[in-house]
Design a protein around this motif. Structure first.
Motif, PDB file in Angstrom:
ATOM      1  N   ASP A 505      -6.790  -1.912  -9.742  1.00  0.00           N
ATOM      2  CA  ASP A 505      -7.847  -2.020  -8.751  1.00  0.00           C
ATOM      3  C   ASP A 505      -7.448  -2.920  -7.586  1.00  0.00           C
ATOM      4  O   ASP A 505      -7.741  -2.629  -6.426  1.00  0.00           O
ATOM      5  CB  ASP A 505      -9.145  -2.525  -9.397  1.00  0.00           C
ATOM      6  N   VAL A 506      -6.729  -4.010  -7.879  1.00  0.00           N
ATOM      7  CA  VAL A 506      -6.299  -4.905  -6.807  1.00  0.00           C
ATOM      8  C   VAL A 506      -5.205  -4.242  -5.978  1.00  0.00           C
ATOM      9  O   VAL A 506      -5.189  -4.348  -4.754  1.00  0.00           O
ATOM     10  CB  VAL A 506      -5.821  -6.246  -7.382  1.00  0.00           C
ATOM     11  N   LEU A 507      -4.267  -3.568  -6.639  1.00  0.00           N
ATOM     12  CA  LEU A 507      -3.221  -2.852  -5.909  1.00  0.00           C
ATOM     13  C   LEU A 507      -3.833  -1.788  -5.010  1.00  0.00           C
ATOM     14  O   LEU A 507      -3.420  -1.620  -3.858  1.00  0.00           O
ATOM     15  CB  LEU A 507      -2.239  -2.222  -6.891  1.00  0.00           C
ATOM     16  N   GLU A 508      -4.818  -1.094  -5.517  1.00  0.00           N
ATOM     17  CA  GLU A 508      -5.502  -0.083  -4.695  1.00  0.00           C
ATOM     18  C   GLU A 508      -6.158  -0.741  -3.493  1.00  0.00           C
ATOM     19  O   GLU A 508      -6.115  -0.224  -2.375  1.00  0.00           O
ATOM     20  CB  GLU A 508      -6.540   0.652  -5.537  1.00  0.00           C
ATOM     21  N   GLY A 509      -6.772  -1.913  -3.722  1.00  0.00           N
ATOM     22  CA  GLY A 509      -7.393  -2.640  -2.621  1.00  0.00           C
ATOM     23  C   GLY A 509      -6.369  -3.068  -1.589  1.00  0.00           C
ATOM     24  O   GLY A 509      -6.638  -3.012  -0.378  1.00  0.00           O
ATOM     25  N   PHE A 510      -5.186  -3.491  -2.046  1.00  0.00           N
ATOM     26  CA  PHE A 510      -4.144  -3.886  -1.102  1.00  0.00           C
ATOM     27  C   PHE A 510      -3.690  -2.692  -0.272  1.00  0.00           C
ATOM     28  O   PHE A 510      -3.503  -2.797   0.946  1.00  0.00           O
ATOM     29  CB  PHE A 510      -2.955  -4.479  -1.855  1.00  0.00           C
ATOM     30  N   ASN A 511      -3.487  -1.554  -0.922  1.00  0.00           N
ATOM     31  CA  ASN A 511      -3.068  -0.358  -0.186  1.00  0.00           C
ATOM     32  C   ASN A 511      -4.084   0.027   0.877  1.00  0.00           C
ATOM     33  O   ASN A 511      -3.720   0.478   1.971  1.00  0.00           O
ATOM     34  CB  ASN A 511      -2.850   0.799  -1.158  1.00  0.00           C
ATOM     35  N   GLU A 512      -5.357  -0.156   0.559  1.00  0.00           N
ATOM     36  CA  GLU A 512      -6.417   0.218   1.507  1.00  0.00           C
ATOM     37  C   GLU A 512      -6.520  -0.747   2.679  1.00  0.00           C
ATOM     38  O   GLU A 512      -6.957  -0.364   3.763  1.00  0.00           O
ATOM     39  CB  GLU A 512      -7.760   0.290   0.772  1.00  0.00           C
ATOM     40  N   THR A 513      -6.144  -2.007   2.461  1.00  0.00           N
ATOM     41  CA  THR A 513      -6.334  -3.031   3.501  1.00  0.00           C
ATOM     42  C   THR A 513      -5.025  -3.543   4.089  1.00  0.00           C
ATOM     43  O   THR A 513      -5.024  -4.491   4.872  1.00  0.00           O
ATOM     44  CB  THR A 513      -7.115  -4.229   2.927  1.00  0.00           C
ATOM     45  N   GLU A 514      -3.910  -2.930   3.719  1.00  0.00           N
ATOM     46  CA  GLU A 514      -2.602  -3.395   4.187  1.00  0.00           C
ATOM     47  C   GLU A 514      -2.520  -3.418   5.709  1.00  0.00           C
ATOM     48  O   GLU A 514      -2.029  -4.382   6.309  1.00  0.00           O
ATOM     49  CB  GLU A 514      -1.501  -2.499   3.617  1.00  0.00           C
ATOM     50  N   GLN A 515      -3.009  -2.367   6.367  1.00  0.00           N
ATOM     51  CA  GLN A 515      -2.947  -2.316   7.830  1.00  0.00           C
ATOM     52  C   GLN A 515      -3.806  -3.403   8.443  1.00  0.00           C
ATOM     53  O   GLN A 515      -3.440  -4.006   9.465  1.00  0.00           O
ATOM     54  CB  GLN A 515      -3.403  -0.929   8.327  1.00  0.00           C
ATOM     55  N   TRP A 516      -4.941  -3.702   7.810  1.00  0.00           N
ATOM     56  CA  TRP A 516      -5.811  -4.770   8.316  1.00  0.00           C
ATOM     57  C   TRP A 516      -5.084  -6.116   8.249  1.00  0.00           C
ATOM     58  O   TRP A 516      -5.142  -6.909   9.206  1.00  0.00           O
ATOM     59  CB  TRP A 516      -7.112  -4.818   7.514  1.00  0.00           C
ATOM     60  N   LEU A 517      -4.403  -6.394   7.158  1.00  0.00           N
ATOM     61  CA  LEU A 517      -3.657  -7.642   7.025  1.00  0.00           C
ATOM     62  C   LEU A 517      -2.558  -7.721   8.076  1.00  0.00           C
ATOM     63  O   LEU A 517      -2.348  -8.778   8.699  1.00  0.00           O
ATOM     64  CB  LEU A 517      -3.060  -7.752   5.624  1.00  0.00           C
ATOM     65  N   PHE A 518      -1.857  -6.618   8.289  1.00  0.00           N
ATOM     66  CA  PHE A 518      -0.811  -6.582   9.316  1.00  0.00           C
ATOM     67  C   PHE A 518      -1.409  -6.884  10.686  1.00  0.00           C
ATOM     68  O   PHE A 518      -0.884  -7.707  11.453  1.00  0.00           O
ATOM     69  CB  PHE A 518      -0.141  -5.210   9.317  1.00  0.00           C
ATOM     70  N   ASN A 519      -2.514  -6.226  11.009  1.00  0.00           N
ATOM     71  CA  ASN A 519      -3.146  -6.449  12.308  1.00  0.00           C
ATOM     72  C   ASN A 519      -3.623  -7.888  12.467  1.00  0.00           C
ATOM     73  O   ASN A 519      -3.549  -8.469  13.554  1.00  0.00           O
ATOM     74  CB  ASN A 519      -4.325  -5.492  12.492  1.00  0.00           C
ATOM     75  N   LEU A 520      -4.107  -8.476  11.368  1.00  0.00           N
ATOM     76  CA  LEU A 520      -4.590  -9.852  11.443  1.00  0.00           C
ATOM     77  C   LEU A 520      -3.436 -10.817  11.702  1.00  0.00           C
ATOM     78  O   LEU A 520      -3.557 -11.737  12.522  1.00  0.00           O
ATOM     79  CB  LEU A 520      -5.320 -10.225  10.153  1.00  0.00           C
ATOM     80  N   THR A 521      -2.310 -10.632  11.021  1.00  0.00           N
ATOM     81  CA  THR A 521      -1.178 -11.540  11.243  1.00  0.00           C
ATOM     82  C   THR A 521      -0.610 -11.378  12.652  1.00  0.00           C
ATOM     83  O   THR A 521      -0.215 -12.374  13.280  1.00  0.00           O
ATOM     84  CB  THR A 521      -0.084 -11.319  10.198  1.00  0.00           C
ATOM     85  N   VAL A 522      -0.558 -10.152  13.154  1.00  0.00           N
ATOM     86  CA  VAL A 522      -0.099  -9.945  14.533  1.00  0.00           C
ATOM     87  C   VAL A 522      -1.089 -10.573  15.515  1.00  0.00           C
ATOM     88  O   VAL A 522      -0.692 -11.200  16.511  1.00  0.00           O
ATOM     89  CB  VAL A 522       0.098  -8.450  14.832  1.00  0.00           C
ATOM     90  N   THR A 523      -2.366 -10.449  15.221  1.00  0.00           N
ATOM     91  CA  THR A 523      -3.388 -11.072  16.069  1.00  0.00           C
ATOM     92  C   THR A 523      -3.194 -12.580  16.118  1.00  0.00           C
ATOM     93  O   THR A 523      -3.302 -13.209  17.187  1.00  0.00           O
ATOM     94  CB  THR A 523      -4.794 -10.731  15.540  1.00  0.00           C
TER      95      THR A 523
END
Length: 570
Positions: A505-523
Motif C-alpha cells: 500500500d505504501v509503495l502504491e502510494g509512492f508510485n501515485e505521488t512520485e511526480q508530486w514529490l519531484f515537483n515539490l523538490t524542484v519548487t
C-alpha cells in the motif's frame, strides 16, 4: 498518519534484508571442497552445526536434533521465512539487488576492486575460516563460485562453496555489529519523530498565510528551453568532459541577471539521467541557466568499464579533487562565454550548486568544506570495533580518499580549502556524502546550505551523514529537510518500500505521488535559488516549515528544521 508505523519491525526487516543482500558484496579454491561445519564462536559457550543438517532443513523443512535448539521455538511462518532466506538467490530475494550481482564475472571484478577488497576484509572479521583466520579470501572464492553455480548465489550455496572445512561466525563481533545497527535504527526512528514534531511546531507558530495557494513553481515555468552540449578540455589537468546547458530561449524576456545553477550527479550516475534532465529543464523554464557536467572518473560509464574488466576500480580516487575542479573549470568556461553567448547576462559571481550523493560531496567541497583526515582514518580502520558511527555503507566510498595520502599535494587541496570557489553563493544537496568533512570541515561553509535526506536511506544513512553535517554547519542560513519513507534513489525507494511494507500500500502510494514529490523538490530549488542568489524575498514563504507541512503528501511527507536546537529541545 496513514503511512507511518510505530512498529519497529518494518525498519528491522529492512536492515536485516539489506544486510543479507550486502553480505556477498562484503565479502579461488577448488569447488570440490566445502564447509562441513558452521561454528558459532562465543568463547566457552560456542556451538556448532553440521552443514548437512542445514541442507536438510532447506530441502524439505526437516528439523533434526542439531537444529532443534535453534528453530524449534519459532512459529511455522518464521521457519518458512528462514528457509526462504537461505535458499533463494540473493538477486531474487530483493528487487534492490542489482541483476549484475548474480554475474560471476561482474562479481569477481567488483570483489577485486578497492571497495570490494575493503568490504571483504571487514566482513572477514565476522565470517572466518576454520583456522580462525580472516575470511576475506575464502568469502571471495565462495561468492564467485556460488554465483557461477546453476542454483545461484544463495546463503546456503555460499556455505556449500566455502573453501575451508568449516565456517566460523565470530559471534562477539556479530553481536557488536547488530547492537550498532539497532542503535542506528532507534536513532533514526527518534530523528523522524523529532523532526516531525519540530517542523509541525514551527509551522503552528508561522504567520497566517494560505500556503496551499502558493503555486507549484515546477509547474509554472513559462520560458521555452534551449539546450546545448559542450565538450570542455582542461589542459592543466588533461581532462576532457562533456557538459549540458539548459537555459531560457528568450533572454530578453527576463529582467535583470540570469541566475546560474550547476548540478553535480552522484557516484555511478550520469548527467543524462532522466530525473536530472527533467529537473534541469524545469529550472531553466523558470529563468535559470543550468549546467550539468559529466564527472568522467566516477560516472556510470566508469563503472561499466569495471564490469568489463577494463579497470580495477569502480571510481578513480582522484575524483575527490577532480569533481570540485570540474565545477571550477566549468565556471571559468561560462565566464568566457558569457558575453558572446549570453549577452553578458549570466550572474556568475554568485552561483548555486545542486548535488546528489557524491555530487553532494562535490557541492559542499566546492563551497569550502574541508576533509578531516584524522577522523576518516579512525572510521576507516578495518580493525576498529563496530560502533554506531562506523556502521555506515557510505564510508566504502569515503574511505577511498585515504588512497591519496601518498600525494602531499592532493591532501593539501583536500584539507586547506583549495577546492573552494568564491563564486559559490548557495548549496543544495540531496543525500550528500558528508561524514568525511567532520565538524571543523563543515564549519568552513559560510553560504546558505540546504541538506535533504530520506528516512530510509541505507546508502548514505540520514543520521550519520545528513543530520551530523547539518549539526556541524555554522552558516546562518541552513535548512534540513527530512523526507519520510524515502531512500537514496527512486529505484532504491521502491525496493525499500517493497521490503518494509510487504502489502504494497505504501509503495502504491509512492508510485501515485512520485511526480508530486519531484515537483515539490524542484519548487524548493527554484525558491532557494531566487531567494539566496537573487535576494528575492517574495520566495521566502516557500522556505518554511508551514509550507512543506501544508503541501507535502503521504507517503513521502517533508519536514523542515532550521536549527539543531529544534531536535535537542524535544
Amino acid at each position: 498518519m496513514l503511512f507511518r508505523s510505530t512498529d519497529p519491525k518494518p525498519t528491522q526487516r529492512l536492515l536485516l534484508t539489506a544486510a543479507l543482500c550486502l553480505i556477498p558484496g562484503m565479502m579461488v579454491a577448488s569447488p570440490g571442497h566445502s564447509a562441513e561445519t558452521i561454528y558459532f564462536d562465543y568463547g566457552l559457550l560456542g556451538r556448532s552445526l553440521s552443514t548437512s543438517s542445514l541442507e536438510a532443513f532447506v530441502a524439505d523443512g526437516t528439523i533434526d536434533d542439531e537444529l532443534t535448539p535453534y528453530l524449534n521455538d519459532l512459529s511455522p511462518e518464521s521457519k518458512e521465512d528462514i528457509q526462504t532466506l537461505l535458499s533463494t538467490p540473493l538477486s531474487s530475494l530483493s528487487s534492490g539487488v542489482p541483476e549484475d550481482m548474480s554475474d560471476p564475472v561482474v562479481l569477481s571484478q567488483w570483489l577485486y576492486s578497492p571497495i570490494g577488497d575493503l568490504v571483504l576484509l571487514t566482513t572477514g572479521q565476522l565470517i572466518q575460516t576454520q583456522g580462525r583466520q580472516n575470511g576475506q579470501h575464502a568469502l571471495r572464492s565462495a561468492v564467485v563460485l556460488a554465483a557461477a553455480d546453476p542454483e545461484g548465489l544463495s546463503l546456503i550455496n555460499l556455505i556449500r562453496f566455502y573453501p575451508t572445512g568449516g565456517v566460523r561466525l565470530n559471534l562477539p563481533k556479530i553481536l557488536t555489529l547488530a547492537e550498532a545497527i539497532n542503535t542506528n535504527i532507534e536513532t533514526t526512528d527518534w530523528l523522524v519523530d523529532a523532526a516531525i514534531q519540530g517542523s509541525e511546531a514551527a509551522a503552528a507558530s508561522a504567520p497566517a498565510l494560505d500556503y496551499s495557494a502558493l503555486p507549484m513553481l515546477a509547474e509554472t515555468g513559462s520560458f521555452a528551453v534551449q539546450e546545448r552540449s559542450l565538450l570542455l578540455h582542461d589542459e592543466e589537468r588533461n581532462r576532457t568532459y562533456p557538459t549540458d546547458l539548459y537555459w531560457p530561449n528568450d533572454l530578453d524576456a527576463i529582467a535583470g541577471p540570469i541566475p546560474v545553477l550547476i548540478f553535480s550527479h552522484g557516484y555511478g550516475d550520469t548527467r543524462t539521467h532522466p530525473e536530472i534532465v527533467a529537473a534541469a529543464r524545469s529550472l531553466a523554464a523558470n529563468g535559470f541557466l543550468v549546467a550539468v557536467p559529466e564527472h568522467i572518473g566516477s560516472n556510470k560509464a566508469y563503472q561499466d568499464e569495471l564490469a568489463r574488466g577494463l579497470t580495477q576500480e569502480s571510481f578513480d580516487a582522484m575524483e575527490f579533487i577532480n569533481r570540485p575542479l570540474d565545477i571550477r573549470f566549468l565556471l571559468d568556461t561560462l565566464e568566457q562565454r558569457n558575453d558572446p553567448d549570453f549577452q553578458g547576462r549570466l550572474q556568475l559571481n554568485r552561483v548555486g550548486l545542486i548535488g546528489h550523493s557524491f555530487g553532494g560531496y562535490t557541492a559542499l567541497a566546492t563551497a569550502g568544506a574541508t576533509v578531516d583526515v584524522n577522523r576518516l582514518r579512525q572510521q576507516c580502520d578495518p580493525e576498529t570495533d563496530f560502533a554506531p558511527d562506523t556502521v555506515n555503507i557510505a564510508l566504502l566510498i569515503q574511505c577511498r580518499l585515504l588512497e591519496l595520502e601518498a600525494s602531499p599535494e592532493a591532501m593539501r587541496q583536500l584539507t586547506d580549502g583549495s577546492l573552494a570557489d568564491e563564486r559559490v553563493g548557495m548549496v543544495m544537496t540531496f543525500a550528500p556524502l558528508s561524514n568525511l568533512f567532520g565538524e571543523q570541515g563543515m564549519g568552513q561553509i559560510q553560504v546558505p546550505t540546504v541538506i535533504i535526506g530520506g528516512a530510509y536511506d541505507i546508502a548514505t544513512p540520514i543520521v550519520l551523514e545528513q543530520l551530523t553535517a547539518f549539526q556541524w554547519l555554522t552558516t546562518s542560513e541552513k535548512y534540513f529537510y527530512l523526507v519520510e519513507n524515502l531512500s537514496h534513489t527512486t529505484a532504491l525507494t521502491r525496493a525499500v518500500l517493497d521490503l518494509v511494507y510487504p502489502r504494497g500500500d505504501v509503495l502504491e502510494g509512492f508510485n501515485e505521488t512520485e511526480q508530486w514529490l519531484f515537483n515539490l523538490t524542484v519548487t524548493l530549488a527554484i525558491a532557494h535559488g531566487h531567494l539566496h542568489l537573487l535576494e528575492n524575498e517574495a520566495y521566502r514563504p516557500y522556505l518554511t516549515s508551514a509550507y512543506v507541512e501544508t503541501v507535502s503528501v503521504e507517503p513521502t511527507r517533508l519536514h523542515l528544521l532550521r536549527s539543531f536546537s529544534q531536535l535537542s529541545d524535544l
